[in-house]
Write a protein that holds these residues in place. Sequence first.
Motif, mmCIF file in Angstrom:
data_model
loop_
_atom_site.group_PDB
_atom_site.id
_atom_site.type_symbol
_atom_site.label_atom_id
_atom_site.label_comp_id
_atom_site.label_asym_id
_atom_site.label_seq_id
_atom_site.Cartn_x
_atom_site.Cartn_y
_atom_site.Cartn_z
ATOM 1 N N TRP A 177 0.852 -1.185 0.000
ATOM 2 C CA TRP A 177 0.000 0.000 0.000
ATOM 3 C C TRP A 177 0.886 1.232 0.000
ATOM 4 C CZ3 TRP A 177 -0.626 -3.516 4.234
ATOM 5 C CH2 TRP A 177 -1.610 -4.487 4.002
ATOM 6 N N LEU A 178 0.560 2.191 -0.867
ATOM 7 C CA LEU A 178 1.292 3.436 -0.963
ATOM 8 C C LEU A 178 0.293 4.575 -0.935
ATOM 9 C CD1 LEU A 178 4.002 4.988 -1.641
ATOM 10 C CD2 LEU A 178 3.256 4.847 -4.022
ATOM 11 N N GLU A 179 0.509 5.528 -0.047
ATOM 12 C CA GLU A 179 -0.333 6.714 -0.008
ATOM 13 C C GLU A 179 0.360 7.817 0.776
ATOM 14 O OE1 GLU A 179 -3.851 4.943 1.787
ATOM 15 O OE2 GLU A 179 -3.445 6.029 3.641
ATOM 16 N N GLU A 180 -0.202 8.998 0.702
ATOM 17 C CA GLU A 180 0.292 10.115 1.510
ATOM 18 C C GLU A 180 -0.053 9.816 2.966
ATOM 19 O OE1 GLU A 180 1.883 12.946 0.557
ATOM 20 O OE2 GLU A 180 1.753 12.638 -1.598
ATOM 21 N N GLY A 181 0.836 10.168 3.891
ATOM 22 C CA GLY A 181 0.518 10.018 5.300
ATOM 23 C C GLY A 181 1.582 9.280 6.082
ATOM 24 N N ASP A 182 1.172 8.814 7.241
ATOM 25 C CA ASP A 182 2.048 8.139 8.194
ATOM 26 C C ASP A 182 2.057 6.631 7.926
ATOM 27 O OD1 ASP A 182 3.491 8.094 10.905
ATOM 28 O OD2 ASP A 182 1.832 6.674 11.185
ATOM 29 N N ALA A 183 3.244 6.025 7.817
ATOM 30 C CA ALA A 183 3.369 4.603 7.503
ATOM 31 C C ALA A 183 2.757 3.714 8.578
ATOM 32 C CB ALA A 183 4.846 4.248 7.285
ATOM 33 N N TRP A 184 2.959 4.045 9.851
ATOM 34 C CA TRP A 184 2.391 3.221 10.921
ATOM 35 C C TRP A 184 0.864 3.300 10.928
ATOM 36 C CZ3 TRP A 184 4.839 -0.541 13.302
ATOM 37 C CH2 TRP A 184 6.218 -0.508 13.374
ATOM 38 N N ALA A 185 0.325 4.475 10.678
ATOM 39 C CA ALA A 185 -1.144 4.620 10.622
ATOM 40 C C ALA A 185 -1.712 3.835 9.441
ATOM 41 C CB ALA A 185 -1.521 6.103 10.526
ATOM 42 N N LEU A 186 -1.013 3.876 8.301
ATOM 43 C CA LEU A 186 -1.435 3.109 7.131
ATOM 44 C C LEU A 186 -1.411 1.620 7.438
ATOM 45 C CD1 LEU A 186 -2.126 2.809 4.103
ATOM 46 C CD2 LEU A 186 0.333 3.049 3.630
ATOM 47 N N LEU A 187 -0.338 1.150 8.062
ATOM 48 C CA LEU A 187 -0.233 -0.258 8.428
ATOM 49 C C LEU A 187 -1.350 -0.658 9.372
ATOM 50 C CD1 LEU A 187 1.491 -2.888 8.228
ATOM 51 C CD2 LEU A 187 2.670 -2.086 10.295
ATOM 52 N N ALA A 188 -1.615 0.152 10.381
ATOM 53 C CA ALA A 188 -2.674 -0.154 11.350
ATOM 54 C C ALA A 188 -4.034 -0.239 10.658
ATOM 55 C CB ALA A 188 -2.704 0.899 12.459
ATOM 56 N N ARG A 189 -4.314 0.702 9.775
ATOM 57 C CA ARG A 189 -5.597 0.708 9.088
ATOM 58 C C ARG A 189 -5.757 -0.517 8.193
ATOM 59 N NH1 ARG A 189 -5.112 4.922 6.121
ATOM 60 N NH2 ARG A 189 -5.286 4.031 4.061
ATOM 61 N N LYS A 190 -4.736 -0.824 7.394
ATOM 62 C CA LYS A 190 -4.830 -1.944 6.458
ATOM 63 C C LYS A 190 -4.876 -3.294 7.175
ATOM 64 C CE LYS A 190 -5.021 0.263 2.580
ATOM 65 N NZ LYS A 190 -6.190 0.162 1.695
ATOM 66 N N LEU A 191 -4.075 -3.458 8.220
ATOM 67 C CA LEU A 191 -4.129 -4.722 8.969
ATOM 68 C C LEU A 191 -5.414 -4.822 9.768
ATOM 69 C CD1 LEU A 191 -0.450 -5.313 10.104
ATOM 70 C CD2 LEU A 191 -1.698 -6.338 8.203
ATOM 71 N N GLY A 192 -5.931 -3.687 10.221
ATOM 72 C CA GLY A 192 -7.237 -3.681 10.878
ATOM 73 C C GLY A 192 -8.319 -4.183 9.939
ATOM 74 N N GLU A 193 -8.279 -3.720 8.690
ATOM 75 C CA GLU A 193 -9.242 -4.178 7.679
ATOM 76 C C GLU A 193 -9.056 -5.659 7.371
ATOM 77 O OE1 GLU A 193 -8.438 -1.670 4.305
ATOM 78 O OE2 GLU A 193 -9.164 0.142 5.335
ATOM 79 N N ARG A 194 -7.814 -6.074 7.243
ATOM 80 C CA ARG A 194 -7.514 -7.457 6.838
ATOM 81 C C ARG A 194 -7.801 -8.472 7.940
ATOM 82 N NH1 ARG A 194 -1.695 -9.567 4.562
ATOM 83 N NH2 ARG A 194 -2.413 -11.591 3.855
ATOM 84 N N PHE A 195 -7.422 -8.130 9.185
ATOM 85 C CA PHE A 195 -7.529 -9.083 10.286
ATOM 86 C C PHE A 195 -8.555 -8.680 11.351
ATOM 87 C CE2 PHE A 195 -2.978 -9.604 8.949
ATOM 88 C CZ PHE A 195 -3.123 -10.869 8.409
ATOM 89 N N ALA A 196 -9.253 -7.595 11.124
ATOM 90 C CA ALA A 196 -10.221 -7.068 12.088
ATOM 91 C C ALA A 196 -9.559 -6.742 13.432
ATOM 92 C CB ALA A 196 -11.387 -8.041 12.277
ATOM 93 N N TRP A 197 -8.338 -6.231 13.380
ATOM 94 C CA TRP A 197 -7.638 -5.807 14.584
ATOM 95 C C TRP A 197 -8.103 -4.393 14.935
ATOM 96 C CZ3 TRP A 197 -1.913 -7.157 12.973
ATOM 97 C CH2 TRP A 197 -1.736 -8.537 12.987
ATOM 98 N N ALA A 198 -8.414 -4.159 16.185
ATOM 99 C CA ALA A 198 -8.797 -2.821 16.634
ATOM 100 C C ALA A 198 -7.577 -1.900 16.670
ATOM 101 C CB ALA A 198 -9.443 -2.890 18.010
ATOM 102 N N GLN A 199 -6.412 -2.479 16.886
ATOM 103 C CA GLN A 199 -5.157 -1.728 16.902
ATOM 104 C C GLN A 199 -4.020 -2.687 16.582
ATOM 105 O OE1 GLN A 199 -5.134 -0.203 20.874
ATOM 106 N NE2 GLN A 199 -4.088 -1.972 21.692
ATOM 107 N N LEU A 200 -2.868 -2.128 16.262
ATOM 108 C CA LEU A 200 -1.713 -2.976 15.996
ATOM 109 C C LEU A 200 -1.305 -3.710 17.268
ATOM 110 C CD1 LEU A 200 0.681 -0.781 13.809
ATOM 111 C CD2 LEU A 200 -0.688 -2.739 13.085
#
Length: 174
Positions: A4-27
């Motif tokens: 995933w590539l986008e403008e913004g913070d890498a950790w926030a992007l990772l948290a959002r995408k893994l949250g979507e993928r694994f239904a994690w509320a947080q990293l």
Amino acid sequence: MELWLEEGDAWALLARKLGERFAWAQLPPVARTDSGKPWFPQYPQCHFNLSHSGGLALCGVGEHPLGVDVERVRPRREGLARYVLSEEEYAWFTLRGGDWGSLYTLWTLKEARVKCTGAGLRQAPRSIAVPLLEPGQTGILDGLTFRAYAGEGWRAAVCSAGPEPLQEALEDGK
């Protein structure tokens, strides 16, 4: 593997995408290897890596060790290519006109490799071997799979230690 590539913070992007993928509320808690590579002790089978440059964030997640790097293309000091590229890489770079985009393509491949292996930049950059790839190409070297990417004003690369296919394209990060 997913990238995933986008403008913004890498950790926030990772948290959002893994949250979507694994239904994690947080990293989950993150630990670091001795060389600084981050990993999830609770989920060692979930390999990830991230990079950021000039407001761009790049994240990769897969079933095997991987490394990613993104760089905004900008002029650097004269002579940098001679310092960071091997003789073969320098010849390839020169054949392409010696432009900054070509240098950043090779540099992101090098960064992705050392991040994948966990070696970090503890050796001379010119000694870090990578395949000579144009953006959009995939190559294999030393059992590692590489792919180079490009967009308006940026270059990126991924290196994977596994057989999983690498993502064909990234969005332009704008």
